[in-house]
Design a protein around this motif. Structure first.
Motif, PDB file in Angstrom:
ATOM      1  N   GLY A 102     -30.578   9.779  15.384  1.00 29.04           N
ATOM      2  CA  GLY A 102     -29.585  10.035  16.428  1.00 29.04           C
ATOM      3  C   GLY A 102     -29.907   9.353  17.744  1.00 29.04           C
ATOM      4  O   GLY A 102     -29.446   9.794  18.792  1.00 29.04           O
ATOM      5  N   LEU A 103     -30.700   8.273  17.717  1.00 30.16           N
ATOM      6  CA  LEU A 103     -31.023   7.543  18.954  1.00 30.16           C
ATOM      7  C   LEU A 103     -29.919   6.517  19.195  1.00 30.16           C
ATOM      8  O   LEU A 103     -29.660   5.682  18.322  1.00 30.16           O
ATOM      9  N   ARG A 104     -29.267   6.578  20.374  1.00 29.05           N
ATOM     10  CA  ARG A 104     -28.082   5.728  20.584  1.00 29.05           C
ATOM     11  C   ARG A 104     -28.316   4.614  21.612  1.00 29.05           C
ATOM     12  O   ARG A 104     -27.802   3.525  21.477  1.00 29.05           O
ATOM     13  N   ASP A 105     -29.043   4.911  22.660  1.00 28.97           N
ATOM     14  CA  ASP A 105     -29.325   3.897  23.691  1.00 28.97           C
ATOM     15  C   ASP A 105     -30.584   4.332  24.447  1.00 28.97           C
ATOM     16  O   ASP A 105     -31.012   5.491  24.349  1.00 28.97           O
ATOM     17  N   PRO A 106     -31.212   3.405  25.213  1.00 29.11           N
ATOM     18  CA  PRO A 106     -32.487   3.745  25.863  1.00 29.11           C
ATOM     19  C   PRO A 106     -32.391   4.948  26.797  1.00 29.11           C
ATOM     20  O   PRO A 106     -33.301   5.784  26.817  1.00 29.11           O
ATOM     21  N   ALA A 107     -31.294   5.066  27.562  1.00 25.99           N
ATOM     22  CA  ALA A 107     -31.176   6.215  28.472  1.00 25.99           C
ATOM     23  C   ALA A 107     -31.103   7.515  27.677  1.00 25.99           C
ATOM     24  O   ALA A 107     -31.673   8.541  28.080  1.00 25.99           O
ATOM     25  N   GLY A 108     -30.420   7.481  26.535  1.00 27.80           N
ATOM     26  CA  GLY A 108     -30.320   8.672  25.691  1.00 27.80           C
ATOM     27  C   GLY A 108     -31.662   9.025  25.059  1.00 27.80           C
ATOM     28  O   GLY A 108     -32.019  10.209  24.955  1.00 27.80           O
ATOM     29  N   VAL A 109     -32.419   7.999  24.635  1.00 28.32           N
ATOM     30  CA  VAL A 109     -33.755   8.264  24.074  1.00 28.32           C
ATOM     31  C   VAL A 109     -34.627   8.926  25.135  1.00 28.32           C
ATOM     32  O   VAL A 109     -35.327   9.914  24.881  1.00 28.32           O
ATOM     33  N   PHE A 110     -34.561   8.385  26.366  1.00 25.10           N
ATOM     34  CA  PHE A 110     -35.370   8.953  27.452  1.00 25.10           C
ATOM     35  C   PHE A 110     -34.956  10.398  27.718  1.00 25.10           C
ATOM     36  O   PHE A 110     -35.813  11.278  27.909  1.00 25.10           O
ATOM     37  N   ALA A 111     -33.646  10.653  27.707  1.00 24.29           N
ATOM     38  CA  ALA A 111     -33.162  12.016  27.987  1.00 24.29           C
ATOM     39  C   ALA A 111     -33.669  12.989  26.918  1.00 24.29           C
ATOM     40  O   ALA A 111     -34.092  14.115  27.244  1.00 24.29           O
ATOM     41  N   GLU A 112     -33.642  12.569  25.650  1.00 25.96           N
ATOM     42  CA  GLU A 112     -34.144  13.455  24.583  1.00 25.96           C
ATOM     43  C   GLU A 112     -35.641  13.721  24.786  1.00 25.96           C
ATOM     44  O   GLU A 112     -36.102  14.868  24.683  1.00 25.96           O
ATOM     45  N   MET A 113     -36.383  12.656  25.116  1.00 29.80           N
ATOM     46  CA  MET A 113     -37.821  12.817  25.340  1.00 29.80           C
ATOM     47  C   MET A 113     -38.081  13.765  26.517  1.00 29.80           C
ATOM     48  O   MET A 113     -38.899  14.691  26.421  1.00 29.80           O
ATOM     49  N   ALA A 114     -37.361  13.556  27.625  1.00 31.41           N
ATOM     50  CA  ALA A 114     -37.597  14.358  28.836  1.00 31.41           C
ATOM     51  C   ALA A 114     -37.303  15.836  28.578  1.00 31.41           C
ATOM     52  O   ALA A 114     -38.001  16.716  29.100  1.00 31.41           O
ATOM     53  N   ALA A 115     -36.300  16.102  27.751  1.00 32.38           N
ATOM     54  CA  ALA A 115     -35.946  17.496  27.467  1.00 32.38           C
ATOM     55  C   ALA A 115     -37.050  18.209  26.681  1.00 32.38           C
ATOM     56  O   ALA A 115     -37.139  19.440  26.708  1.00 32.38           O
ATOM     57  N   LEU A 116     -37.890  17.427  25.986  1.00 31.41           N
ATOM     58  CA  LEU A 116     -38.957  18.015  25.168  1.00 31.41           C
ATOM     59  C   LEU A 116     -40.340  17.889  25.803  1.00 31.41           C
ATOM     60  O   LEU A 116     -41.336  18.327  25.232  1.00 31.41           O
ATOM     61  N   THR A 117     -40.412  17.252  26.972  1.00 35.43           N
ATOM     62  CA  THR A 117     -41.706  16.864  27.556  1.00 35.43           C
ATOM     63  C   THR A 117     -41.777  17.355  28.996  1.00 35.43           C
ATOM     64  O   THR A 117     -41.294  16.690  29.913  1.00 35.43           O
ATOM     65  N   PRO A 118     -42.378  18.516  29.236  1.00 33.87           N
ATOM     66  CA  PRO A 118     -42.328  19.087  30.586  1.00 33.87           C
ATOM     67  C   PRO A 118     -42.798  18.144  31.691  1.00 33.87           C
ATOM     68  O   PRO A 118     -42.196  18.134  32.772  1.00 33.87           O
ATOM     69  N   ILE A 119     -43.817  17.329  31.450  1.00 36.48           N
ATOM     70  CA  ILE A 119     -44.300  16.479  32.551  1.00 36.48           C
ATOM     71  C   ILE A 119     -43.285  15.394  32.932  1.00 36.48           C
ATOM     72  O   ILE A 119     -43.335  14.844  34.024  1.00 36.48           O
ATOM     73  N   TYR A 120     -42.369  15.057  32.021  1.00 40.30           N
ATOM     74  CA  TYR A 120     -41.301  14.095  32.310  1.00 40.30           C
ATOM     75  C   TYR A 120     -39.962  14.803  32.517  1.00 40.30           C
ATOM     76  O   TYR A 120     -38.924  14.146  32.656  1.00 40.30           O
ATOM     77  N   GLY A 121     -39.958  16.156  32.533  1.00 39.27           N
ATOM     78  CA  GLY A 121     -38.719  16.922  32.438  1.00 39.27           C
ATOM     79  C   GLY A 121     -37.700  16.649  33.520  1.00 39.27           C
ATOM     80  O   GLY A 121     -36.494  16.782  33.297  1.00 39.27           O
ATOM     81  N   GLY A 122     -38.119  16.253  34.722  1.00 36.20           N
ATOM     82  CA  GLY A 122     -37.164  16.021  35.805  1.00 36.20           C
ATOM     83  C   GLY A 122     -36.770  14.563  35.957  1.00 36.20           C
ATOM     84  O   GLY A 122     -36.114  14.197  36.935  1.00 36.20           O
ATOM     85  N   MET A 123     -37.162  13.719  35.017  1.00 35.13           N
ATOM     86  CA  MET A 123     -36.871  12.282  35.149  1.00 35.13           C
ATOM     87  C   MET A 123     -35.685  11.891  34.269  1.00 35.13           C
ATOM     88  O   MET A 123     -35.405  12.517  33.250  1.00 35.13           O
ATOM     89  N   SER A 124     -35.022  10.838  34.672  1.00 34.93           N
ATOM     90  CA  SER A 124     -33.944  10.237  33.889  1.00 34.93           C
ATOM     91  C   SER A 124     -33.875   8.768  34.296  1.00 34.93           C
ATOM     92  O   SER A 124     -34.421   8.388  35.342  1.00 34.93           O
ATOM     93  N   HIS A 125     -33.218   7.953  33.495  1.00 35.86           N
ATOM     94  CA  HIS A 125     -33.062   6.544  33.898  1.00 35.86           C
ATOM     95  C   HIS A 125     -32.389   6.455  35.266  1.00 35.86           C
ATOM     96  O   HIS A 125     -32.762   5.628  36.093  1.00 35.86           O
ATOM     97  N   ALA A 126     -31.418   7.340  35.513  1.00 38.93           N
ATOM     98  CA  ALA A 126     -30.711   7.284  36.804  1.00 38.93           C
ATOM     99  C   ALA A 126     -31.678   7.560  37.957  1.00 38.93           C
ATOM    100  O   ALA A 126     -31.679   6.847  38.972  1.00 38.93           O
ATOM    101  N   ARG A 127     -32.557   8.552  37.808  1.00 37.15           N
ATOM    102  CA  ARG A 127     -33.504   8.865  38.887  1.00 37.15           C
ATOM    103  C   ARG A 127     -34.539   7.770  39.072  1.00 37.15           C
ATOM    104  O   ARG A 127     -35.107   7.604  40.141  1.00 37.15           O
ATOM    105  N   LEU A 128     -34.805   7.035  37.992  1.00 36.15           N
ATOM    106  CA  LEU A 128     -35.851   6.010  38.067  1.00 36.15           C
ATOM    107  C   LEU A 128     -35.317   4.672  38.583  1.00 36.15           C
ATOM    108  O   LEU A 128     -36.070   3.698  38.656  1.00 36.15           O
TER     109      LEU A 128
END
Ligand code: SF4
Length: 674
Positions: free
Chosen positions: A485-511
């Protein structure tokens, strides 16, 4: 113009790609970047030269009748999926494995980790951190609760003392090296602990030229002197540390005289180093592979952590224990859980609550036991337990110890699948090769050595039919009947961030902003954390752990009288697959060299440029000599970028028992003119 992040070392400099006619026509530094501040080193300026190399892989390859032949993606994917399915059917899920890449993006590393666990059902996933900073992850997690660099690079400008151990910073992290030299020129004392006389060592106030593999003796000697003279930070120890008495009593043996006997450094120098570091209000301690690539790598990291804690240098501006990660995204690949024992964010695979969260997010049952390390996967391949291996953007035949054994082990697999930019030594022996997109041809993020997560942006299209790794992995997952279900890099990052507390507040938009954010960044409004442990160590109190000197696994003898160490050259990177395709970088060094001291060279009638043979119990390699006082008598040193003269044909694969790191930094060899 496309602003992005340098693909070489983990300093993470900002660079701008100038695009004309669909090609990268030039590279310039990003002026406003908070770390590189408008500078690049020679590698950064030449970061785009390999992109248009005629040697880039542009089509999938399949081995037929002993030769690699171009085939359509469908055929390559079907062959790889069938090999993975057969291996799992015949040998179970642990008959397959994945080696992820520290050069690729976080999104690619997350996809590789998810592919191994959710699609293949194995924790056999690892990457080249195994042969660089696995001891940092293991050691600093034990002492501080987090295995990453504690303080930002900017703290070099805020410190009162610089202590660099086993790191050739001006060559391997050049922009950081320049910042260290600038601070030193402003009057900040510089202490260097290194068996080689590096550029930084030549500039230092104190160069402790220790014998190979005696770092713990040196640090324990410093600690003995610190306690003996009352230079410890007693208030800090009382408030923030545990196990103080156990550490203090363990040091009784390590008088400066005893440390001098073991290290070869005069006792007065050890006491001087202790005084300079401990008496400074703040000390920025950094270390590199000279510390970690030993059988005692994890314990040496612990010793350095002891030193920083005893002097009150953890959690303060200008202090810290700072492992200098090598490759551009080795920190990120670790963060993404491309390791056999942890999910993203260092969440243990054997913690049932953590596992349930990933199972629920992915809708599959996940394996509970930690998997095999990359080196253990090689041994499993040799023994026939591992049958199919996917290697992404790594060249273990060149970079791992015992290169001939690695090639033999991988050759025994039923199927070796490689995703790469070029036909590397490992790709040459593969059964299926997927062409990969480079940093300039895809979107995503890299995480630098100081935990800074930064955008990587697509400037040009990949050549031919090359794909990003995450796209290849999603296509392969679909062929395996388990789409991720990986569709694009921003979506992959969002899935990772939702499962990874140390990255939880990050997104491609914020970066999007220059310089990105440093983790931990747990919420969408959190500003990021450039400095760890400020309100107390992540684990609570800083843990002091007594450690003792362990000699290298192999010492010189009559047959192999010299010690070989390895190092990296400024103009090359990793196995050289990218930098050796940059003519301006490649011209700077002849192909493969061995540095040897004049006294050892004279005894063997060796002169600079002469062909020489380097032999160990594991093999031999022919190269050329450089007669130099960069190395002390009894020691020779080889860079490892050159497949035609790889020191890993002779290095030792004896392991650190905690981090499973091979002892790449020292083995016994014979050197002779040939
Ligand atoms: Fe790239 Fe590292 Fe050089 Fe910066 S110091 S330009 S990140 S290789």
């Amino acid at each position: 113009m496309t602003t992005t992040t340098c693909p070489f070392c983990a300093v993470g400099c900002g660079l701008v790609l100038d695009v004309a006619g669909g090609r990268v026509a030039g590279v310039a530094p990003e002026r406003a970047h908070p770390v590189s501040r408008g500078q690049l080193c020679a590698k950064g300026w030449n970061a785009a030269q390999f992109l248009a190399s005629p040697e880039r892989l542009t089509r999938p390859l399949l081995r037929r009748n002993g030769r690699l032949e171009p085939v359509p993606w469908d055929v390559a994917l079907a062959t790889a999926a069938a090999a993975l399915a057969t291996a799992r059917r015949e040998g179970g899920s642990d008959a397959v494995g994945v080696v992820a890449s520290a050069r690729a993006t976080n999104e690619d590393a997350f996809a590789a980790m998810k592919f191994a666990r959710a699609v293949l059902g194995t924790n056999n996933v690892d990457h080249c951190a195994r042969v660089c900073h696995a001891p940092s992850v293991a050691g600093l997690r034990r002492t501080l609760g987090s295995g990453a660099m504690t303080n930002p690079i900017a703290d070099v400008d805020e410190t009162d003392c610089l202590l660099v151990v086993g790191a050739d910073v001006t060559e391997n992290h050049a922009i950081l090296g320049a910042r260290i030299l600038a601070a030193h020129e402003r009057g900040v004392p510089l202490l260097v602990v290194d068996p080689r006389r590096t550029r930084l060592a030549r500039a230092a106030d104190v160069h402790a030229q220790i014998r190979l593999g005696t770092d713990i003796a040196f640090v324990n000697g410093m600690l003995h002197a610190i306690f003996a003279h009352g230079w410890e930070d007693g208030a800090y120890l009382d408030a923030r540390c545990e196990n103080v008495d156990a550490l203090r009593s363990s040091l009784a043996r390590w008088t400066p005289d005893e440390a001098a006997r073991v290290t070869g450094v005069p006792a007065a120098t050890i006491v001087d180093a202790a005084r300079l570091y401990a008496a400074s209000r703040r000390g920025w301690l950094a270390y590199g592979l000279g510390v970690t690539q030993h059988v005692s790598g994890t314990e040496t990291v612990i010793a350095l952590s002891n030193l920083a804690l005893v002097t009150g240098n953890v959690g303060v501006v200008g202090g810290g224990v700072n492992p200098l990660r090598g490759q551009n995204n080795v920190q990120g690949a670790c963060d993404m859980g491309a390791l056999p024992d942890v999910y993203p964010g260092y969440q243990p695979v054997d913690d049932p609550a953590v596992r349930r969260r990933f199972e629920s997010a992915w809708g599959v049952a996940l394996p509970s036991a930690p998997g095999l390390t990359s080196l253990a996967m090689q041994h499993a391949a040799y023994d026939g337990r591992l049958k199919t291996l996917l290697v992404i953007g790594e060249d273990p035949v060149v970079t791992d110890p015992g290169g001939r054994f690695v090639a033999r082990a991988l050759g025994r697999l039923d199927c070796l699948i490689v995703a790469e930019l070029f036909l590397t030594e490992t790709a040459k022996i593969a059964d299926v090769v997927f062409p990969a997109a480079s940093f300039a041809e895809k979107d995503g993020t890299f995480t630098s050595t100081e935990r800074r997560v930064q955008r990587v942006r697509r400037a040009v299209a990949p050549p031919g039919e090359a794909w990003s790794d995450w796209e290849m992995l999603e296509a392969l997952a679909m062929r395996c009947g388990r789409p991720m279900g990986l569709r694009d890099p921003a979506g992959v990052f969002a899935e990772m961030a939702a499962l990874t507390p140390i990255y939880g507040g990050m997104s491609h938009a914020r970066l999007e902003a220059s310089g990105g954010l440093c983790w931990p960044c747990p919420t969408a409004t959190h500003p990021g954390t450039p400095r760890l442990h400020e309100a107390g160590c992540v684990r609570g109190r800083g843990r002091l752990i007594p450690v003792d000197q362990t000699p290298p696994a192999e010492l010189p003898d009559a047959e192999y009288p010299l010690q070989l160490t390895t190092f990296r050259l400024h103009h090359q990177y990793g196995s050289g697959s990218m930098t050796r395709r940059a003519p301006l970088l490649e011209r700077e060094n002849p192909r493969g060299l061995v540095w040897i001291h004049a006294s050892d060279a004279a005894r063997r009638r060796i002169t600079t440029g002469a062909p020489v043979r380097v032999r160990s119990r594991r093999g031999e390699v022919t190269t050329r000599a450089v007669v130099s006082d960069d190395v002390p008598p009894g020691v020779v040193a080889m860079p490892y970028h050159f497949a035609e003269a790889s020191p890993n044909l002779v290095t030792n694969d004896a392991l650190d028992p905690i981090a499973r790191m091979p002892e790449l930094k020292v083995c016994a060899v014979a050197v002779e003119a040939c």
